[in-house]
Design an enzyme around this catalytic site. Structure first.
Site, short mmCIF file in Angstrom:
data_model
loop_
_atom_site.label_atom_id
_atom_site.label_comp_id
_atom_site.label_asym_id
_atom_site.label_seq_id
_atom_site.Cartn_x
_atom_site.Cartn_y
_atom_site.Cartn_z
N SER A 9 -4.81 -15.84 -12.83
CA SER A 9 -5.46 -14.54 -13.02
C SER A 9 -6.09 -14.52 -14.40
O SER A 9 -5.40 -14.74 -15.39
CB SER A 9 -4.42 -13.42 -12.88
N ARG A 61 0.87 -39.48 -14.47
CA ARG A 61 0.10 -38.40 -13.85
C ARG A 61 0.95 -37.15 -13.63
O ARG A 61 0.54 -36.24 -12.90
CB ARG A 61 -0.50 -38.89 -12.53
N ILE A 100 -13.45 -9.14 -13.94
CA ILE A 100 -13.91 -8.25 -15.01
C ILE A 100 -13.44 -6.85 -14.66
O ILE A 100 -13.76 -6.33 -13.58
CB ILE A 100 -15.45 -8.28 -15.13
N CYS A 124 0.18 -15.40 -16.22
CA CYS A 124 -1.22 -15.52 -15.78
C CYS A 124 -1.68 -16.96 -15.93
O CYS A 124 -2.28 -17.53 -15.02
CB CYS A 124 -2.11 -14.59 -16.59
#
Length: 313
Positions: free
Chosen positions: A216, A175, A257, A195
């Site tokens: 992000s 894991r 956006i 990001c």
């Protein structure tokens, strides 16, 4: 009236009825992405950002894309497949030289490696194109001391990518099959902090799945690229480890956006998704470093036309 057990054989169902009785087809994977866009346009909060462009933002989103006999290269606009492929090979190589990628016709890192941009961050002594210890360096040399883009880092730091592959082969139920590009010590040296920060791999029923945590997400430009990039990485690692591709799960932190992408995305939302293409790996490759661009073939990609969106720097 026939007795029980002596019923006459039933006539075969017509094709339309057979379709109705069959398992319903799952919805097109791209509808998840389009739904995320719609949700941000409807519910997103206006936020300022590093670039000064302004965004509509939602915190926390997730989508799951099947990699079984299809490849999630979005179809409601053309995605720059060559850029996805060459950038990933550049990451795998451990390169931090934007000019190396640019020489292959992929200019997506040029702005962040430009003289003006580096100077604005205080990297005036750094050679143009030197992005600092970004993705490829962290994947292959995590913890090594970064000097410059030309230095040889062989054997230095932790090769996270190779460790992922080795663990999948030797202990697939582990894991802890994780690769992380977020290195707090190195963040001040990076032209752009990662990001797409961390990915985890998971093996079950001879299938390899990947989950990405992206802190992000530029939904208009970056996210379609990121979906394809980590799907491709999963295909590559599955190939090397003798597994089949399973799912790509994309978890987003700040999903946003840019304000100058709103109108182009409204155009994209009017388009119907087309079938995802297939990805073929054309030869047997044993080591992750041995993959070349010509080893991959996208088949059946028939997207809607390109939609122009400006990159926020």
């Amino acid at each position: 009236m026939p007795v029980a057990g002596s019923e006459l054989p039933r006539r075969p169902l017509p094709p339309a009825a057979q379709e109705r009785d069959a398992e319903p087809r799952p919805p097109h994977g791209e509808l998840q992405y389009l739904g995320q866009i719609q949700h941000i346009l409807r519910c997103g909060v206006r936020k300022d950002d590093r670039t000064g462009t302004g965004t509509l933002s939602v915190f926390g989103m997730q989508a799951r894309y099947s990699l079984r006999d299809e490849f999630p290269l979005l179809t409601t606009k053309r995605v720059f497949w060559k850029g996805v492929l060459e950038e990933l090979l550049w990451f795998i190589k451990g390169s931090t030289n934007a000019k190396e990628l640019s020489s292959k016709g992929v200019k997506i890192w040029d702005a962040n490696g430009s003289r003006d941009f580096l100077d604005s961050l205080g990297f005036s002594t750094r050679e143009e194109g030197d992005l600092g210890p970004v993705y490829g360096f962290q994947w292959r040399h995590f913890g090594a001391e970064y000097r410059d883009m030309e230095s040889d880092y062989s054997g230095q730091g932790v090769d996270q990518l190779q460790r992922v592959i080795d663990t999948i082969k030797t202990n697939p139920d582990d894991r802890r099959i994780i690769m992380c590009a977020w290195n707090p010590r190195d963040l001040p040296l990076m032209a752009l902090p990662p990001c797409h920060a961390l990915c985890q791999f998971y093996v079950v029923n001879s299938e390899l799945s990947c989950q990405l945590y992206q802190r992000s997400g530029d939904m208009g430009l970056g996210v379609p690229f990121n979906i394809a990039s980590y799907a491709l990485l999963t295909y590559m690692i599955a190939h090397i480890t003798g597994l089949k591709p399973g799912d790509f799960i994309h978890t987003l932190g700040d999903a946003h956006i840019y304000l100058n992408h709103i109108e182009p995305l409204k155009i994209q939302l009017q388009r119907e998704p087309r079938p995802f293409p297939k990805l073929r790996i054309l030869r047997k490759v044993e080591k992750i470093d041995d993959f070349k661009a010509e080893d991959f073939q996208i088949e059946g990609y028939n997207p809607h036309p390109t939609i122009k969106m400006e990159m926020a720097v």
